[in-house]
Design an enzyme around this catalytic site. Structure first.
Site, PDB file in Angstrom:
ATOM      1  N   SER A   1       0.862  -1.338   0.096  1.00 22.13           N
ATOM      2  CA  SER A   1       0.099  -0.039  -0.329  1.00 22.13           C
ATOM      3  C   SER A   1       0.819   1.227  -0.152  1.00 22.13           C
ATOM      4  O   SER A   1       0.430   2.330  -0.615  1.00 22.13           O
ATOM      5  CB  SER A   1      -1.036  -0.118   1.454  1.00 22.13           C
ATOM      6  OG  SER A   1      -0.114  -0.047   2.545  1.00 22.13           O
ATOM      7  N   CYS A   2       2.058   1.315   0.841  1.00 24.77           N
ATOM      8  CA  CYS A   2       2.688   2.518   0.934  1.00 24.77           C
ATOM      9  C   CYS A   2       3.906   2.644  -0.023  1.00 24.77           C
ATOM     10  O   CYS A   2       4.579   3.689   0.082  1.00 24.77           O
ATOM     11  CB  CYS A   2       2.977   2.704   2.497  1.00 24.77           C
ATOM     12  SG  CYS A   2       4.138   1.749   3.178  1.00 24.77           S
ATOM     13  N   GLY A   3       4.582   1.525  -0.197  1.00 22.39           N
ATOM     14  CA  GLY A   3       5.810   1.594  -1.062  1.00 22.39           C
ATOM     15  C   GLY A   3       6.990   2.064  -0.069  1.00 22.39           C
ATOM     16  O   GLY A   3       7.051   1.870   1.142  1.00 22.39           O
TER      17      GLY A   3
ATOM     18  N   CYS B   1       7.666   4.141   2.463  1.00 21.99           N
ATOM     19  CA  CYS B   1       7.426   5.238   3.008  1.00 21.99           C
ATOM     20  C   CYS B   1       8.528   5.950   3.904  1.00 21.99           C
ATOM     21  O   CYS B   1       9.542   5.469   4.234  1.00 21.99           O
ATOM     22  CB  CYS B   1       6.578   4.395   4.084  1.00 21.99           C
ATOM     23  SG  CYS B   1       5.031   3.579   3.883  1.00 21.99           S
TER      24      CYS B   1
END
Length: 275
Positions: free
Chosen positions: A114-116, A118
């Protein structure tokens, strides 16, 4: 090799009626990326195009830019309990003379679907790392009417989404709306890395004159990947983040959000969108 989809038992409730049936789900497995044999990152991805994913990730990080930078990409041993290879560990070996970046020493990254990455570094880091700083001068022009048709073209090419309903997609288009490539993955950043990695493998970087469309929001990391690959136009069906807009304005990237049919918001580089 891991499958793209898997079957699971599901209890379905429809109009008060209960039934049990198998359902098709998108597969999600970890992929460890190693650089010259040293662990670098782990990402949760949909199996498939693993070499392109690893290469695209390293293009986004400023490690790779040209085919001569790369010596080989191979699977490492990742043994399952039955002794078989899990195909979940990839090693990228740089060509002789290509500098190994500090990221191998400073960072051991876990990325989620979802966030790669971060907490990625600042705008200055992208500016100094990119090998293709000329996107601000890219003369490409895209009619707004044509741009509005691209989400439907991307959706029509999402074969696995039709079976699972659980994948992000990234599509690379010409300025005339021709679909060059499309990749699907449980992580939107992985789908983009696969697009960029395949372009690298085909010797097509930088991707001047192209449009990258993502079936999600436009985060900073996706804008970063577009800039690092020399893509002048990034469009998303949902909203951009503030840092993505900042990066687009600074780098000369055209950034379009909320692309839904003829409606869209242009946050940067509006001179490339023609009416």
């Amino acid at each position: 090799m891991g499958r793209v989809t898997e079957r699971r038992r599901v209890v379905r409730i429809r109009n008060g009626q209960v039934g049990v049936r198998p359902d098709t789900l998108v597969a999600e497995e970890p992929l460890e990326i190693r650089l010259n044999g040293k662990p670098l990152a782990v990402t949760m991805r949909t199996p498939g195009d693993d070499f392109a994913l690893a290469v695209g990730f390293l293009v986004s990080e400023g490690v790779l830019a040209r085919a001569t930078d790369l010596q080989a990409v191979t699977y490492c041993e990742g043994q399952a309990e039955d002794g078989s290879n899990t195909y979940n560990v990839v090693n990228v070996r740089l060509a002789a003379g290509v500098p190994v970046p500090d990221i191998t020493l400073e960072r051991n990254v876990y990325t989620t679907s979802s966030c790669g990455l971060c907490g990625k570094a600042s705008l200055d880091a992208v500016r100094t790392a990119t090998r293709f700083p000329g996107i601000a001068a890219d003369p490409v022009r895209v009619p707004a009417e044509l741009l509005g048709k691209l989400p439907d073209r991307l959706r029509a090419a999402q074969k696995v989404f039709d079976r699972t309903g659980g994948l992000h997609a990234a599509g690379l288009f010409t300025a005339e709306g021709e679909l060059i490539d499309v990749r699907e993955d449980v992580g939107r950043h992985n789908a983009v890395d696969k697009i960029i990695g395949r372009a690298f493998q085909a010797g097509r970087l930088p991707l001047a004159g192209t449009v990258l469309l993502v079936s999600s929001r436009a985060s900073f990391e996706l804008a970063q990947k577009a800039v690092m690959a020399g893509i002048p136009v990034l469009a998303a069906v949902s909203a951009p983040s503030s840092l993505a807009v900042d990066l687009a304005l600074e780098s000369g990237l055209t950034l379009v959000g909320f692309l839904r049919g003829p409606d869209m918001n242009v946050y940067a580089g509006e001179e490339r969108i023609t009416l």
